[in-house]
Design an enzyme around this catalytic site. Structure first.
Site, PDB file in Angstrom:
ATOM      1  N   CYS A  66       5.200  -0.451  -3.205  1.00 13.31           N
ATOM      2  CA  CYS A  66       4.036  -0.453  -4.082  1.00 13.31           C
ATOM      3  C   CYS A  66       4.095   0.765  -5.003  1.00 13.31           C
ATOM      4  CB  CYS A  66       2.759  -0.429  -3.248  1.00 13.31           C
ATOM      5  SG  CYS A  66       1.239  -0.479  -4.227  1.00 13.31           S
ATOM      6  N   ASP A  68       1.724   2.634  -5.715  1.00 15.55           N
ATOM      7  CA  ASP A  68       0.756   3.641  -5.277  1.00 15.55           C
ATOM      8  C   ASP A  68       1.434   5.004  -5.119  1.00 15.55           C
ATOM      9  OD1 ASP A  68      -0.945   5.238  -3.379  1.00 15.55           O
ATOM     10  OD2 ASP A  68      -2.189   3.434  -3.456  1.00 15.55           O
ATOM     11  N   ARG A  70       0.842   7.434  -3.348  1.00 11.42           N
ATOM     12  CA  ARG A  70       0.822   8.054  -2.019  1.00 11.42           C
ATOM     13  C   ARG A  70       1.964   7.611  -1.118  1.00 11.42           C
ATOM     14  NH1 ARG A  70      -5.018   5.999  -0.541  1.00 11.42           N
ATOM     15  NH2 ARG A  70      -4.074   4.185  -1.592  1.00 11.42           N
ATOM     16  N   HIS A 122       1.571  -1.046   2.114  1.00  8.95           N
ATOM     17  CA  HIS A 122       0.818   0.020   2.775  1.00  8.95           C
ATOM     18  C   HIS A 122      -0.620  -0.437   2.984  1.00  8.95           C
ATOM     19  CE1 HIS A 122      -1.494   1.382  -0.824  1.00  8.95           C
ATOM     20  NE2 HIS A 122      -0.455   0.896  -1.470  1.00  8.95           N
ATOM     21  N   CYS A 125      -4.266  -1.119   0.485  1.00  2.19           N
ATOM     22  CA  CYS A 125      -3.643  -1.315  -0.830  1.00  2.19           C
ATOM     23  C   CYS A 125      -4.679  -1.835  -1.824  1.00  2.19           C
ATOM     24  CB  CYS A 125      -2.487  -2.296  -0.713  1.00  2.19           C
ATOM     25  SG  CYS A 125      -1.678  -2.682  -2.282  1.00  2.19           S
TER      26      CYS A 125
END
Length: 240
Positions: A66, A68, A70, A122, A125
């Site tokens: 992803c 993202d 993080r 994750h 999400c």
């Protein structure tokens, strides 16, 4: 007062702690400064570090994760630059019509000869949460359709989950499973399996709360479990 946040600080929404607020120019310059610090640290450990790195890459892993911020692949797996080839998009989707993903996949499998392909989602999400809603978000709605299709396939299970966070996280897992399955259906993977026996596709979910990876145990290394309509024969295309 001890609990008072200074005027040049804001509250970080994740850590709930004070975070220095930089101007736009300062935040940009911080990136350049960070780069120099990183370079100096690497050279301190090994003066030949970048000369070695520039000679090429031979990663054994393709990470499809992803976007993202993080869940960076190297940080999560504690690997070094050059060890993981990476493709990322919103909610780690592997669509048969995505030429970007397919190009990365083809290069990783047929040129770099990676041994492991990891589809990594994750928990919590945002893309998966958005796909579970009825809201319109704009252009991304077309992308979220791929995740909504995963929901449709598993609605009999998901509709029975009453806790919203649990439902989102279960869809995160199911989305990883289906995207890994989508990879296995590509000619890129299937043709590679006919030529070599050291290529595996895995499905992971990263728990941001702990940093730990959950292996969903969906590892595949052949096309026998795909269903006969997806198992493709390797034949030359006839010329017309």
């Amino acid at each position: 007062m001890k609990n008072e946040i200074q005027k040049n600080e804001i509250i970080d929404p994740v850590t709930k702690t004070g975070k220095v607020h930089l101007t736009q120019k300062e935040s940009y310059n911080a990136l350049l400064s960070g780069n120099r610090e990183w370079v100096n640290a690497r050279l301190k450990d090994d003066p030949e570090y970048f000369k070695k790195l520039s000679k090429g890459q031979s990663p054994e892993v393709l990470w499809i994760g992803c976007s993202d911020s993080r869940v960076p692949a190297n940080e999560v797996t504690n690997t070094k630059p050059g060890e993981v080839f990476v493709h990322r998009n919103i909610a780690n989707v592997c669509a048969h019509s995505d030429m970007n993903m397919l190009s990365v996949l083809d290069y990783a499998v047929n040129v770099l000869k990676v041994k492991h392909i990891i589809v990594a989602g994750h928990y919590n999400c945002g893309g998966v949460a958005a796909a579970l809603s009825n809201k319109q978000f704009g252009l991304i709605d077309n992308w979220l359709r791929h995740i909504k299709d995963v929901y449709r396939l598993h609605s009999h299970e998901l509709d029975r989950i009453t806790d919203q966070e649990h439902k989102i996280n279960r869809l995160v897992e199911l989305n990883v499973v289906e995207q890994a399955y989508n990879l296995c259906k590509t000619t890129i993977i299937q043709n590679a399996w006919k030529e070599r026996d050291d290529l595996e596709v895995h499905g992971w979910v990263v728990d941001i709360n702990t940093g730990l990876v959950k292996d969903l145990k969906v590892t595949n290394n052949d096309s026998q479990n795909l269903g006969y309509v997806y198992e493709l024969e390797m034949e030359a295309v006839a010329a017309h």
